[in-house]
Structures are given as C-alpha cells and as structure tokens.
Design a protein around this motif. Sequence first.
Motif, short mmCIF file in Angstrom:
data_model
loop_
_atom_site.label_atom_id
_atom_site.label_comp_id
_atom_site.label_asym_id
_atom_site.label_seq_id
_atom_site.Cartn_x
_atom_site.Cartn_y
_atom_site.Cartn_z
N GLY A 56 0.78 -1.23 0.00
CA GLY A 56 0.00 0.00 0.00
C GLY A 56 0.81 1.28 0.00
O GLY A 56 0.24 2.37 -0.01
N VAL A 57 2.12 1.17 0.01
CA VAL A 57 2.97 2.36 0.12
C VAL A 57 3.08 3.12 -1.20
O VAL A 57 3.04 4.35 -1.24
CB VAL A 57 4.37 1.96 0.63
CG1 VAL A 57 5.32 3.14 0.56
CG2 VAL A 57 4.27 1.43 2.05
N SER A 58 3.22 2.39 -2.29
CA SER A 58 3.41 3.03 -3.60
C SER A 58 2.13 2.94 -4.42
O SER A 58 1.47 1.90 -4.45
CB SER A 58 4.54 2.34 -4.36
OG SER A 58 5.76 2.49 -3.67
N THR A 59 1.81 4.03 -5.09
CA THR A 59 0.64 4.06 -5.96
C THR A 59 1.01 4.66 -7.32
O THR A 59 1.98 5.41 -7.44
CB THR A 59 -0.51 4.88 -5.35
OG1 THR A 59 -0.04 6.19 -5.06
CG2 THR A 59 -1.03 4.24 -4.07
N ARG A 60 0.22 4.32 -8.30
CA ARG A 60 0.37 4.88 -9.65
C ARG A 60 -1.02 5.24 -10.17
O ARG A 60 -1.98 4.52 -9.90
CB ARG A 60 1.00 3.85 -10.60
CG ARG A 60 2.34 3.31 -10.16
CD ARG A 60 3.46 4.31 -10.34
NE ARG A 60 4.78 3.70 -10.09
CZ ARG A 60 5.34 3.61 -8.90
NH1 ARG A 60 4.72 4.11 -7.83
NH2 ARG A 60 6.52 3.04 -8.78
#
Length: 122
Positions: A56-60
Amino acid sequence: VQLQASGGGLVQAGGSLRLSCAAAVSGRTYNSYAMYWLRQAPGKEREFVAAVSWNGVSTRYADSVKGRFTISRDNAKNTVYLQMNSVKPEDTAVYYCAADRNLGPGVSPDYWGQGTLVTVSS
C-alpha cells in the motif's frame, strides 16, 4: 487468484463512488501482489487507471484520474478499493480489478476479476 469487483452503478457528474475488489486467496498470497484497477469504455481499448503496491505504500495513477481517484488496499480483508471523486461522464466504463507481482502502468496483469459498470450521467 480469484477477484470479485463490486460497487459500480449510476452516479451524477461531480459525485462520488467507491469500488471494491475482494480476492479469494490466502492472506500471504494476496500480500505478494500489486493490485490494479483498469477500465474499458464503450468502443475503446482497456486502459490503466490506478495501481497500488503489495504493502500500500506506492501508488500509480493515470493522468486522467490523478487528483480525483484514490486507490487503497486493506490486506487484512484481502480487498482493494478505488475511491472515485468528482466523476465525469468520460469516466463511464466497465472497471476491472487485477493483480500482478509487478507494479507499473505498463504491466499487463496476470489475474483479472469480472468488471463492474460505472455510469456517470451529465
């Protein structure tokens, strides 16, 4: 990995909607995958909407939804969400959730759920 999307429906332009996608898989397996939302509008090709890393830390996000949509996940529930705010008629599409071990807008996910239809009225 089996995925079940829900939450689609009819919404007025400017309104909000939240999509959910539950994975029927063990928690340990679910936590191995990045999760995706993609969409396909009538007469158009399927396109990337958003993705979130396994933790859940990185999003695009696609440029077309950046600032309006938020992807998140709850690994305790094996569920990924797409919060859609300030929706526009051009957001009308069938929305699909998907899973892949890799994260990125260019990834073609390995696993797909059935779609859920979102219709935005003007």
